[in-house]
Design an enzyme around this catalytic site. Sequence first.
Site, PDB file in Angstrom:
ATOM      1  N   ASP A  99      20.065  41.075  33.419  1.00 23.96           N
ATOM      2  CA  ASP A  99      19.605  39.871  34.117  1.00 23.96           C
ATOM      3  C   ASP A  99      19.050  38.802  33.189  1.00 23.96           C
ATOM      4  OD1 ASP A  99      17.260  40.943  33.195  1.00 23.96           O
ATOM      5  OD2 ASP A  99      16.471  41.508  35.153  1.00 23.96           O
ATOM      6  N   GLU A 121      24.821  47.338  34.920  1.00 18.72           N
ATOM      7  CA  GLU A 121      23.566  47.298  35.701  1.00 18.72           C
ATOM      8  C   GLU A 121      23.630  46.177  36.751  1.00 18.72           C
ATOM      9  OE1 GLU A 121      19.535  46.034  34.383  1.00 18.72           O
ATOM     10  OE2 GLU A 121      19.131  48.154  34.222  1.00 18.72           O
ATOM     11  N   HIS A 216       4.389  42.515  29.934  1.00 14.67           N
ATOM     12  CA  HIS A 216       4.957  41.317  29.315  1.00 14.67           C
ATOM     13  C   HIS A 216       5.550  40.360  30.336  1.00 14.67           C
ATOM     14  CE1 HIS A 216       8.576  43.603  30.086  1.00 14.67           C
ATOM     15  NE2 HIS A 216       9.301  42.533  29.831  1.00 14.67           N
ATOM     16  N   HIS A 248       2.820  43.350  23.367  1.00 16.84           N
ATOM     17  CA  HIS A 248       3.914  42.375  23.310  1.00 16.84           C
ATOM     18  C   HIS A 248       3.459  41.163  22.510  1.00 16.84           C
ATOM     19  CE1 HIS A 248       7.187  39.801  24.729  1.00 16.84           C
ATOM     20  NE2 HIS A 248       7.798  40.931  25.038  1.00 16.84           N
TER      21      HIS A 248
END
Length: 379
Positions: A99, A121, A216, A248
């Site tokens: 994505d 996915e 994050h 992060h």
Amino acid sequence: MSYIGQYFVLVGTRPEAIKLFPVINELRRQANANVFVCATAQHRELLDQVLKLANIAPDFDLDLMRPNQTLDQLSSRLLLAIGEVIDRVRPDRVIVQGDTSTAMIGALASYYRRIPVSHVEAGLRSGDIYAPWPEEVNRKIVTTIADQHFAPTGRAADVLRRENVPSDRIYVTGNTVVDALHAARSLIAANPDLASYSRSILTRRSGQRIVLVTSHRRENFGDGMNRIADALLQILERPDVAVVLPLHPNPNVRDVLGARLASHPRVEMIAPQEYPDFVQLLAAAYIVVTDSGGIQEEAPALGKPVLVMRETTERPEGIEAGTARLVGTDTNRIVSEVLRLLDNSEHYSAMARAHNPFGDGRASERIVKVLLNDRASKG
Ligand code: UDP
């Protein structure tokens, strides 16, 4: 007879590299498959580490990471740069994962050239276009363009069918993250030095129960991050708990979690971990608290209770299987769910059963089989 094609695989971020390296390596094992890997390096170091581990040297490296670039800047750079490379390679098929902006723009650049797109996915949806943002819409755009949809679960396949994707273009394969997890564990078993850093942390923390935390997500920046820090400080009042926190690098995370927790004696504030070290930490954790997508999929495969710091998830399979719970970023909710897991052994055992709602470790094998044999969509 297999179709002999030129495959062009786009990789932009660490999770894409983790979820695509098993597919790339499986494709490469097939002698007749010609595979070009293009790193857009939407994330730089985190991506390089994973590709190196998997022994993949990108054929093209667009190096598009810039500090603080806006989505407009990133998207326009990606479109021009990916388009140029596709024009040079002229692949038969482009493979994107998940994505990200890389996946969405990669699909768009391919569509402009009428090159078919495979989506690894496919079919995850939260139902809210602003959470995860902009990933929910990125993924939907890829669905609109792709002609091969590799759904990790039956639920993801149902979503695609409801959106009128033809059933014969949907393949339920499992999520390649489970393949990656298995590959990482084999690499560590063969070469324990790959995870020596995390081992030193685990040795230092032996006897303590490890709460592994990552955060994050953009949605949690600001107040959410402060509420998470409040929750962790309350949890740390328990002397039997150590918090391990790979931090992060985003300043929205670093300046809050880093600044408020680093000096606590039972916090291991560490840099983002290389994948084998992270997998070892996951395997040793007592509880996982995260807003990550990939970790929501890995934790159930390892039988680790996972508390998801989001309001919604596009991966409800872990919740249905009983291994994951949505806790958002409400301080009291996070604290009470962690304490319940620490204090109630029946509740802990119920959540800690290992299941694999996301796959059996053979997803890339299934994907490559389709890639090599499906000629239906070739124009
Ligand atoms: N991960 C890692 N090192 C870390 C934290 C996470 O290798 O310090 C891995 C983790 O195992 C998972 C992936 O990175 O496979 C998840 O990436 P991230 O949370 O950045 O993105 P998301 O999955 O939310 O898109």
